[in-house]
Design a protein around this motif. Structure first.
Motif, PDB file in Angstrom:
ATOM      1  N   LYS A   1       0.950  -1.212  -0.055  1.00 51.99           N
ATOM      2  CA  LYS A   1       0.215   0.097  -0.061  1.00 51.99           C
ATOM      3  C   LYS A   1       0.927   1.217   0.048  1.00 51.99           C
ATOM      4  O   LYS A   1       0.737   2.145  -0.781  1.00 51.99           O
ATOM      5  N   THR A   2       1.856   1.270   0.947  1.00 48.72           N
ATOM      6  CA  THR A   2       2.971   2.414   0.886  1.00 48.72           C
ATOM      7  C   THR A   2       3.605   2.609  -0.347  1.00 48.72           C
ATOM      8  O   THR A   2       3.602   3.601  -1.018  1.00 48.72           O
ATOM      9  N   PHE A   3       3.979   1.498  -1.125  1.00 48.17           N
ATOM     10  CA  PHE A   3       4.652   1.440  -2.315  1.00 48.17           C
ATOM     11  C   PHE A   3       3.781   2.045  -3.386  1.00 48.17           C
ATOM     12  O   PHE A   3       4.074   3.019  -4.209  1.00 48.17           O
ATOM     13  N   TYR A   4       2.388   1.487  -3.591  1.00 44.78           N
ATOM     14  CA  TYR A   4       1.604   1.815  -4.631  1.00 44.78           C
ATOM     15  C   TYR A   4       0.947   3.462  -4.487  1.00 44.78           C
ATOM     16  O   TYR A   4       0.964   4.231  -5.346  1.00 44.78           O
ATOM     17  N   CYS A   5       0.993   3.807  -3.202  1.00 42.05           N
ATOM     18  CA  CYS A   5       0.482   5.118  -2.919  1.00 42.05           C
ATOM     19  C   CYS A   5       1.601   6.230  -2.844  1.00 42.05           C
ATOM     20  O   CYS A   5       1.294   7.297  -3.519  1.00 42.05           O
ATOM     21  N   ASP A   6       2.557   5.903  -1.828  1.00 43.31           N
ATOM     22  CA  ASP A   6       3.524   6.960  -1.747  1.00 43.31           C
ATOM     23  C   ASP A   6       4.708   7.157  -2.725  1.00 43.31           C
ATOM     24  O   ASP A   6       5.211   8.135  -2.851  1.00 43.31           O
ATOM     25  N   VAL A   7       4.868   6.111  -3.325  1.00 42.28           N
ATOM     26  CA  VAL A   7       5.798   5.821  -4.289  1.00 42.28           C
ATOM     27  C   VAL A   7       5.334   6.108  -5.692  1.00 42.28           C
ATOM     28  O   VAL A   7       5.916   6.785  -6.370  1.00 42.28           O
ATOM     29  N   LEU A   8       4.398   5.386  -6.041  1.00 45.72           N
ATOM     30  CA  LEU A   8       3.818   5.483  -7.443  1.00 45.72           C
ATOM     31  C   LEU A   8       2.690   6.581  -7.601  1.00 45.72           C
ATOM     32  O   LEU A   8       2.581   6.973  -8.596  1.00 45.72           O
ATOM     33  N   GLY A   9       2.295   7.004  -6.675  1.00 44.41           N
ATOM     34  CA  GLY A   9       1.252   7.949  -6.531  1.00 44.41           C
ATOM     35  C   GLY A   9      -0.177   7.828  -6.681  1.00 44.41           C
ATOM     36  O   GLY A   9      -1.215   8.568  -6.909  1.00 44.41           O
ATOM     37  N   PHE A  10      -0.556   6.432  -6.499  1.00 40.02           N
ATOM     38  CA  PHE A  10      -2.081   6.221  -6.335  1.00 40.02           C
ATOM     39  C   PHE A  10      -2.737   6.762  -4.984  1.00 40.02           C
ATOM     40  O   PHE A  10      -1.945   6.825  -4.029  1.00 40.02           O
TER      41      PHE A  10
ATOM     42  N   ALA B   1       4.827  10.863 -19.058  1.00 37.77           N
ATOM     43  CA  ALA B   1       4.990  11.907 -19.929  1.00 37.77           C
ATOM     44  C   ALA B   1       6.745  12.161 -19.984  1.00 37.77           C
ATOM     45  O   ALA B   1       7.274  12.287 -21.332  1.00 37.77           O
ATOM     46  N   ASP B   2       7.594  11.893 -19.053  1.00 36.48           N
ATOM     47  CA  ASP B   2       8.790  11.954 -18.994  1.00 36.48           C
ATOM     48  C   ASP B   2       9.562  10.948 -18.187  1.00 36.48           C
ATOM     49  O   ASP B   2       9.315  11.001 -17.026  1.00 36.48           O
ATOM     50  N   ILE B   3       9.962   9.869 -18.823  1.00 39.57           N
ATOM     51  CA  ILE B   3      10.456   8.685 -18.498  1.00 39.57           C
ATOM     52  C   ILE B   3      11.894   8.870 -17.430  1.00 39.57           C
ATOM     53  O   ILE B   3      11.964   8.291 -16.591  1.00 39.57           O
ATOM     54  N   ASP B   4      12.693  10.014 -17.810  1.00 42.25           N
ATOM     55  CA  ASP B   4      13.799  10.314 -17.073  1.00 42.25           C
ATOM     56  C   ASP B   4      13.396  10.801 -15.880  1.00 42.25           C
ATOM     57  O   ASP B   4      13.935  10.243 -14.646  1.00 42.25           O
ATOM     58  N   LEU B   5      12.538  11.610 -15.658  1.00 38.28           N
ATOM     59  CA  LEU B   5      12.026  12.403 -14.528  1.00 38.28           C
ATOM     60  C   LEU B   5      11.179  11.038 -13.643  1.00 38.28           C
ATOM     61  O   LEU B   5      11.384  11.141 -12.313  1.00 38.28           O
ATOM     62  N   ALA B   6      10.750  10.395 -14.177  1.00 41.71           N
ATOM     63  CA  ALA B   6       9.959   9.244 -13.523  1.00 41.71           C
ATOM     64  C   ALA B   6      10.733   8.183 -12.908  1.00 41.71           C
ATOM     65  O   ALA B   6      10.834   7.924 -11.797  1.00 41.71           O
ATOM     66  N   CYS B   7      12.006   7.922 -13.591  1.00 42.54           N
ATOM     67  CA  CYS B   7      12.915   7.052 -13.108  1.00 42.54           C
ATOM     68  C   CYS B   7      13.840   7.677 -12.089  1.00 42.54           C
ATOM     69  O   CYS B   7      14.035   7.019 -11.081  1.00 42.54           O
ATOM     70  N   ARG B   8      14.025   8.872 -12.019  1.00 44.06           N
ATOM     71  CA  ARG B   8      14.596   9.722 -11.008  1.00 44.06           C
ATOM     72  C   ARG B   8      13.767   9.755  -9.903  1.00 44.06           C
ATOM     73  O   ARG B   8      14.138   9.488  -8.328  1.00 44.06           O
ATOM     74  N   HIS B   9      12.463   9.841 -10.013  1.00 50.53           N
ATOM     75  CA  HIS B   9      11.663  10.107  -8.690  1.00 50.53           C
ATOM     76  C   HIS B   9      11.507   8.484  -7.873  1.00 50.53           C
ATOM     77  O   HIS B   9      11.699   8.437  -6.777  1.00 50.53           O
ATOM     78  N   LEU B  10      11.551   7.465  -8.746  1.00 52.11           N
ATOM     79  CA  LEU B  10      11.471   6.082  -8.321  1.00 52.11           C
ATOM     80  C   LEU B  10      12.796   5.876  -7.671  1.00 52.11           C
ATOM     81  O   LEU B  10      12.804   5.315  -6.359  1.00 52.11           O
ATOM     82  N   GLU B  11      14.137   6.172  -8.202  1.00 51.55           N
ATOM     83  CA  GLU B  11      15.491   5.758  -7.698  1.00 51.55           C
ATOM     84  C   GLU B  11      15.462   6.711  -6.348  1.00 51.55           C
ATOM     85  O   GLU B  11      16.209   6.226  -5.436  1.00 51.55           O
ATOM     86  N   GLU B  12      14.911   7.940  -6.242  1.00 55.80           N
ATOM     87  CA  GLU B  12      14.980   8.503  -4.836  1.00 55.80           C
ATOM     88  C   GLU B  12      14.195   7.978  -3.854  1.00 55.80           C
ATOM     89  O   GLU B  12      14.529   8.177  -2.730  1.00 55.80           O
ATOM     90  N   LYS B  13      13.270   7.293  -4.296  1.00 58.15           N
ATOM     91  CA  LYS B  13      12.446   6.413  -3.303  1.00 58.15           C
ATOM     92  C   LYS B  13      13.000   4.994  -3.157  1.00 58.15           C
ATOM     93  O   LYS B  13      12.352   4.263  -2.265  1.00 58.15           O
ATOM     94  N   GLY B  14      14.091   4.718  -3.761  1.00 55.26           N
ATOM     95  CA  GLY B  14      14.834   3.476  -3.332  1.00 55.26           C
ATOM     96  C   GLY B  14      14.384   2.469  -4.258  1.00 55.26           C
ATOM     97  O   GLY B  14      14.709   1.251  -4.168  1.00 55.26           O
ATOM     98  N   VAL B  15      13.810   2.727  -5.338  1.00 57.58           N
ATOM     99  CA  VAL B  15      13.244   1.826  -6.388  1.00 57.58           C
ATOM    100  C   VAL B  15      14.270   1.689  -7.589  1.00 57.58           C
ATOM    101  O   VAL B  15      14.473   2.767  -8.326  1.00 57.58           O
TER     102      VAL B  15
END
Length: 129
Positions: A21-30, A84-98
């Protein structure tokens, strides 16, 4: 004619409900629309929305079997999310440890994509639209 209009939801069984739940909500934005504990099944069910649209049913069950192989197990191979921006999305995930795989280019569409995993190893894809 069957008359299917769209995909209504995707059901995911998590080994640890709170972690997923934390992953899908806090990391992915659901957004968590609601959740209920079903005592007779010893199971949680959370309804998750993306941009206001009901998208994922997140379940927990006691002792679910592991996925046999990845990603070529029979059944659902992966879920793909448009960005829309895969580079930005990847940076966000990596900042969250993904960890994301290296970004590749689809040889048919010329679009950029990458894979990462949820806490249970379910393969997820980002696809730049």
């Amino acid at each position: 004619m069957l008359g299917i209009k769209q995909v209504h939801h995707i059901a995911i069984i998590a080994s640890h409900y709170e972690t997923s739940k934390t992953f899908y909500c806090d990391v992915l934005g659901f957004t968590l629309m609601g959740e209920v504990y079903r005592e007779v099944r010893d199971s949680w069910k959370g309804d998750l929305a993306l941009n206001g649209e009901y998208t994922i049913e997140l379940f927990s069950f006691p002792f679910p079997p592991a996925r046999p192989t990845q990603p070529e197990a029979c059944g659902l191979r992966h879920l793909a999310f448009s960005v829309a921006d895969i580079d930005l999305a990847c940076r966000h995930l990596e900042e969250k440890g993904v960890r994301c795989e290296a970004i590749r280019v689809d040889p048919v569409t010329g679009k950029r994509f990458t894979f990462f995993s949820d806490p249970d190893g379910l393969p997820l894809e980002l696809y730049q639209a």
